[in-house]
Scaffold this motif. Structure first.
Motif, PDB file in Angstrom:
ATOM      1  N   ASN A   1     -17.712  96.058 -22.175  1.00  0.00           N
ATOM      2  CA  ASN A   1     -17.838  97.526 -22.256  1.00  0.00           C
ATOM      3  C   ASN A   1     -17.848  98.198 -20.895  1.00  0.00           C
ATOM      4  O   ASN A   1     -18.596  99.142 -20.647  1.00  0.00           O
ATOM      5  CB  ASN A   1     -19.105  97.930 -23.032  1.00  0.00           C
ATOM      6  N   SER A   2     -17.052  97.669 -19.985  1.00  0.00           N
ATOM      7  CA  SER A   2     -16.945  98.326 -18.685  1.00  0.00           C
ATOM      8  C   SER A   2     -15.545  98.104 -18.113  1.00  0.00           C
ATOM      9  O   SER A   2     -14.813  97.217 -18.573  1.00  0.00           O
ATOM     10  CB  SER A   2     -18.000  97.790 -17.720  1.00  0.00           C
ATOM     11  N   ASP A   3     -15.208  98.902 -17.113  1.00  0.00           N
ATOM     12  CA  ASP A   3     -13.918  98.713 -16.450  1.00  0.00           C
ATOM     13  C   ASP A   3     -14.036  97.554 -15.484  1.00  0.00           C
ATOM     14  O   ASP A   3     -15.038  97.426 -14.772  1.00  0.00           O
ATOM     15  CB  ASP A   3     -13.531  99.990 -15.691  1.00  0.00           C
ATOM     16  N   VAL A   4     -13.026  96.715 -15.463  1.00  0.00           N
ATOM     17  CA  VAL A   4     -13.075  95.539 -14.583  1.00  0.00           C
ATOM     18  C   VAL A   4     -11.753  95.391 -13.827  1.00  0.00           C
ATOM     19  O   VAL A   4     -10.725  95.955 -14.224  1.00  0.00           O
ATOM     20  CB  VAL A   4     -13.326  94.231 -15.385  1.00  0.00           C
ATOM     21  N   LYS A   5     -11.841  94.637 -12.743  1.00  0.00           N
ATOM     22  CA  LYS A   5     -10.617  94.313 -12.000  1.00  0.00           C
ATOM     23  C   LYS A   5     -10.269  92.867 -12.340  1.00  0.00           C
ATOM     24  O   LYS A   5     -11.114  91.970 -12.233  1.00  0.00           O
ATOM     25  CB  LYS A   5     -10.893  94.466 -10.504  1.00  0.00           C
ATOM     26  N   ILE A   6      -9.050  92.636 -12.767  1.00  0.00           N
ATOM     27  CA  ILE A   6      -8.603  91.279 -13.096  1.00  0.00           C
ATOM     28  C   ILE A   6      -7.799  90.778 -11.898  1.00  0.00           C
ATOM     29  O   ILE A   6      -6.837  91.419 -11.475  1.00  0.00           O
ATOM     30  CB  ILE A   6      -7.683  91.287 -14.352  1.00  0.00           C
TER      31      ILE A   6
ATOM     32  N   THR B   1      -5.628  87.667 -10.495  1.00  0.00           N
ATOM     33  CA  THR B   1      -4.984  86.368 -10.723  1.00  0.00           C
ATOM     34  C   THR B   1      -4.289  85.973  -9.421  1.00  0.00           C
ATOM     35  O   THR B   1      -4.321  86.712  -8.442  1.00  0.00           O
ATOM     36  CB  THR B   1      -3.929  86.439 -11.856  1.00  0.00           C
ATOM     37  N   HIS B   2      -3.650  84.820  -9.429  1.00  0.00           N
ATOM     38  CA  HIS B   2      -2.913  84.402  -8.233  1.00  0.00           C
ATOM     39  C   HIS B   2      -1.809  85.386  -7.891  1.00  0.00           C
ATOM     40  O   HIS B   2      -1.495  85.637  -6.744  1.00  0.00           O
ATOM     41  CB  HIS B   2      -2.281  83.019  -8.465  1.00  0.00           C
ATOM     42  N   GLN B   3      -1.222  85.965  -8.955  1.00  0.00           N
ATOM     43  CA  GLN B   3      -0.052  86.815  -8.730  1.00  0.00           C
ATOM     44  C   GLN B   3      -0.388  88.287  -8.522  1.00  0.00           C
ATOM     45  O   GLN B   3       0.302  88.989  -7.815  1.00  0.00           O
ATOM     46  CB  GLN B   3       0.928  86.732  -9.928  1.00  0.00           C
ATOM     47  N   GLU B   4      -1.440  88.766  -9.197  1.00  0.00           N
ATOM     48  CA  GLU B   4      -1.637  90.225  -9.191  1.00  0.00           C
ATOM     49  C   GLU B   4      -3.098  90.622  -9.368  1.00  0.00           C
ATOM     50  O   GLU B   4      -3.954  89.788  -9.686  1.00  0.00           O
ATOM     51  CB  GLU B   4      -0.803  90.849 -10.325  1.00  0.00           C
ATOM     52  N   GLU B   5      -3.348  91.897  -9.147  1.00  0.00           N
ATOM     53  CA  GLU B   5      -4.672  92.487  -9.379  1.00  0.00           C
ATOM     54  C   GLU B   5      -4.475  93.752 -10.180  1.00  0.00           C
ATOM     55  O   GLU B   5      -3.618  94.553  -9.838  1.00  0.00           O
ATOM     56  CB  GLU B   5      -5.291  92.902  -8.035  1.00  0.00           C
ATOM     57  N   TYR B   6      -5.221  93.938 -11.248  1.00  0.00           N
ATOM     58  CA  TYR B   6      -5.103  95.192 -11.983  1.00  0.00           C
ATOM     59  C   TYR B   6      -6.417  95.527 -12.673  1.00  0.00           C
ATOM     60  O   TYR B   6      -7.277  94.665 -12.855  1.00  0.00           O
ATOM     61  CB  TYR B   6      -3.957  95.137 -13.005  1.00  0.00           C
ATOM     62  N   THR B   7      -6.565  96.802 -13.028  1.00  0.00           N
ATOM     63  CA  THR B   7      -7.804  97.186 -13.698  1.00  0.00           C
ATOM     64  C   THR B   7      -7.578  97.251 -15.204  1.00  0.00           C
ATOM     65  O   THR B   7      -6.457  97.471 -15.675  1.00  0.00           O
ATOM     66  CB  THR B   7      -8.328  98.552 -13.215  1.00  0.00           C
ATOM     67  N   ALA B   8      -8.668  97.048 -15.920  1.00  0.00           N
ATOM     68  CA  ALA B   8      -8.590  97.055 -17.380  1.00  0.00           C
ATOM     69  C   ALA B   8      -9.987  97.320 -17.917  1.00  0.00           C
ATOM     70  O   ALA B   8     -10.957  97.342 -17.154  1.00  0.00           O
ATOM     71  CB  ALA B   8      -8.078  95.713 -17.880  1.00  0.00           C
ATOM     72  N   TYR B   9     -10.080  97.497 -19.236  1.00  0.00           N
ATOM     73  CA  TYR B   9     -11.373  97.711 -19.865  1.00  0.00           C
ATOM     74  C   TYR B   9     -11.749  96.436 -20.619  1.00  0.00           C
ATOM     75  O   TYR B   9     -10.956  95.921 -21.412  1.00  0.00           O
ATOM     76  CB  TYR B   9     -11.272  98.899 -20.825  1.00  0.00           C
ATOM     77  N   ALA B  10     -12.937  95.908 -20.329  1.00  0.00           N
ATOM     78  CA  ALA B  10     -13.355  94.665 -21.003  1.00  0.00           C
ATOM     79  C   ALA B  10     -13.963  95.017 -22.349  1.00  0.00           C
ATOM     80  O   ALA B  10     -15.006  95.662 -22.420  1.00  0.00           O
ATOM     81  CB  ALA B  10     -14.361  93.924 -20.129  1.00  0.00           C
ATOM     82  N   LYS B  11     -13.276  94.583 -23.417  1.00  0.00           N
ATOM     83  CA  LYS B  11     -13.665  95.068 -24.739  1.00  0.00           C
ATOM     84  C   LYS B  11     -14.519  94.082 -25.531  1.00  0.00           C
ATOM     85  O   LYS B  11     -15.485  94.456 -26.181  1.00  0.00           O
ATOM     86  CB  LYS B  11     -12.370  95.357 -25.520  1.00  0.00           C
ATOM     87  N   ASP B  12     -14.143  92.805 -25.438  1.00  0.00           N
ATOM     88  CA  ASP B  12     -14.814  91.876 -26.355  1.00  0.00           C
ATOM     89  C   ASP B  12     -14.652  90.431 -25.866  1.00  0.00           C
ATOM     90  O   ASP B  12     -13.830  90.154 -24.986  1.00  0.00           O
ATOM     91  CB  ASP B  12     -14.155  92.011 -27.747  1.00  0.00           C
ATOM     92  N   ILE B  13     -15.434  89.555 -26.454  1.00  0.00           N
ATOM     93  CA  ILE B  13     -15.213  88.124 -26.257  1.00  0.00           C
ATOM     94  C   ILE B  13     -14.647  87.609 -27.581  1.00  0.00           C
ATOM     95  O   ILE B  13     -15.240  87.843 -28.643  1.00  0.00           O
ATOM     96  CB  ILE B  13     -16.539  87.368 -25.956  1.00  0.00           C
ATOM     97  N   ALA B  14     -13.506  86.956 -27.516  1.00  0.00           N
ATOM     98  CA  ALA B  14     -12.874  86.477 -28.748  1.00  0.00           C
ATOM     99  C   ALA B  14     -13.560  85.207 -29.246  1.00  0.00           C
ATOM    100  O   ALA B  14     -14.353  84.596 -28.531  1.00  0.00           O
ATOM    101  CB  ALA B  14     -11.388  86.217 -28.496  1.00  0.00           C
ATOM    102  N   LYS B  15     -13.193  84.816 -30.455  1.00  0.00           N
ATOM    103  CA  LYS B  15     -13.838  83.648 -31.083  1.00  0.00           C
ATOM    104  C   LYS B  15     -13.634  82.361 -30.308  1.00  0.00           C
ATOM    105  O   LYS B  15     -14.370  81.392 -30.456  1.00  0.00           O
ATOM    106  CB  LYS B  15     -13.278  83.463 -32.498  1.00  0.00           C
ATOM    107  N   ASP B  16     -12.564  82.333 -29.488  1.00  0.00           N
ATOM    108  CA  ASP B  16     -12.320  81.106 -28.708  1.00  0.00           C
ATOM    109  C   ASP B  16     -12.961  81.186 -27.318  1.00  0.00           C
ATOM    110  O   ASP B  16     -12.802  80.302 -26.495  1.00  0.00           O
ATOM    111  CB  ASP B  16     -10.817  80.835 -28.586  1.00  0.00           C
ATOM    112  N   GLY B  17     -13.639  82.303 -27.028  1.00  0.00           N
ATOM    113  CA  GLY B  17     -14.327  82.416 -25.746  1.00  0.00           C
ATOM    114  C   GLY B  17     -13.532  83.184 -24.700  1.00  0.00           C
ATOM    115  O   GLY B  17     -14.017  83.420 -23.592  1.00  0.00           O
ATOM    116  N   SER B  18     -12.312  83.592 -25.043  1.00  0.00           N
ATOM    117  CA  SER B  18     -11.519  84.335 -24.061  1.00  0.00           C
ATOM    118  C   SER B  18     -11.977  85.799 -24.030  1.00  0.00           C
ATOM    119  O   SER B  18     -12.670  86.272 -24.926  1.00  0.00           O
ATOM    120  CB  SER B  18     -10.022  84.228 -24.395  1.00  0.00           C
TER     121      SER B  18
END
Ligand code: BT5
Length: 325
Positions: free
Chosen positions: A274-279, A281-298
């Motif tokens: 429930n907050s804005d986060v910066k993702i 990765t090796h290739q890129e950086e971008y912002t997104a909203y963290a919404k949920d944890i899925a059933k597999d833990g992702s």
């Protein structure tokens, strides 16, 4: 023999003469003396008084096999403990032992790591005798892609173990950081050896800063239990708390083979949601909203285009927009 002398001293409230120890344990007086000296070198506070003998005054912050084994109440986890004063990395040692067929539940503990590892080749600062540097060997019957779920379970156990022993409240920064008051107190590194269709073994490494006073430059986002709680803690009781909490959950996980049972509890601890986060990765950086944890833990995020994406642990770092958390 050193262990036997220690056990004997622990069982006595009053002074016990060298002669009595020698006859009870069937060793020479010189042998008693030698072993008492070894124990003193390890940090045990043993008083010696002429004519009266020896008395164990206090057991300091020691995490050797015998000290940890004597307090943990588990069935599988930590039944085999391998303790090292100094080691490169407990995860690397655990992997070596697992390759040599060490049993599930074997726990490697070190007082100091000289090449402690974080994810993606990063370092983990592991100075001597101030933290818990330990790794567990696990052999669950799961698919390789599920291995990271054990990171989530370990995060929960660390939070619960720490809170049970210290009363401090921890939160989890998805997927593998445990934080207190917005600072990182623990990191978890899960590694595995697997075939396409099954896991041979998984090593879950846990690093907890316990009595660290000062962190090196560059670790301004780190904290320790003693910094947060304002006092020193005995590492072995934190180890006990974490291992007992983990075993309870792991036994359930092993039969259910999914994290459904733990998901709500994990979400309650998770500060990433429930907050804005910066993702990152090796290739890129971008912002997104963290919404949920899925059933597999992702982690389920909503990207700048408003679309839902799933982020798997391992290949990314997730940061708050204005700092580490
Ligand atoms: C982790 O990686 O947080 C996993 C750390 C796992 C350590 C345990 S100790 C026992 C076992 N044996 C090992 O060799 N490792 C495991 P990651 O999310 O990649 O974070 C690494 C980053 O955390 C580093 O780049 C630093 O910024 C920071 N860091 C390093 N040492 C730290 C410490 N002691 N406390 C807090 N942050 C630290």
């Amino acid at each position: 023999m050193k262990e036997k002398v220690l056990e004997f001293l622990k069982s006595q409230k009053e002074y016990i003469s060298g002669e009595e120890i020698s006859s009870k344990l069937g060793i020479t007086r010189a042998g008693v003396w030698k072993n008492i000296n070894k124990l003193k070198e390890e940090g045990y506070n043993i008083e010696s008084m002429t004519r009266k003998g020896y008395r164990l005054k206090t057991t300091p912050d020691i995490v050797t096999k015998s000290e940890v084994s004597s307090i943990i109440q588990t069935k599988v986890l930590g039944k085999d403990i391998r303790y090292y004063e100094q080691i490169n990395s407990t995860n690397d040692m655990a992997k070596t032992l697992a390759r040599e067929n060490a049993a599930e539940g074997t726990v490697v503990i070190a007082d100091r790591q000289i090449a402690g590892k974080g994810r993606l080749g990063k370092n983990w600062d592991s100075p001597g005798k101030t933290g818990i540097w330990m790794s567990m060997i696990l052999k669950p019957d799961i698919l390789p892609m599920q291995a990271s779920q054990l990171t989530l379970l370990a995060g929960l156990s660390v939070c619960e173990g720490i809170s049970r022993v210290t009363g401090l409240e921890c939160r989890i920064k998805w997927p593998n950081d445990v934080v207190i008051n917005g600072k990182k107190v623990c990191g978890i590194l899960t590694e595995m050896n697997a075939e396409l269709d099954g896991v041979n073994y998984i090593v879950v490494g846990i690093g907890i800063n316990v009595n660290t006073k000062d962190f090196p430059e560059g670790l301004s986002h780190a904290t320790s239990l003693s910094q947060e709680g304002g006092k020193q803690y005995m590492r072995r009781y934190i180890i006990k708390g974490v291992l007992e909490a983990f075993e309870k959950d792991y036994m359930i996980y092993k039969t259910q083979r999914n994290i459904g049972h733990f998901l709500q509890r994990y979400k309650d601890y998770c500060i990433t949601l429930n907050s804005d986060v910066k993702i990152i990765t090796h290739q890129e950086e971008y912002t997104a909203y963290a919404k949920d944890i899925a059933k597999d833990g992702s982690l389920v995020i909503i990207n700048a285009e408003g679309q839902e994406e799933t982020i798997f642990s391992g290949e990314v770092s997730v940061r708050g927009l204005y700092g580490y958390i």
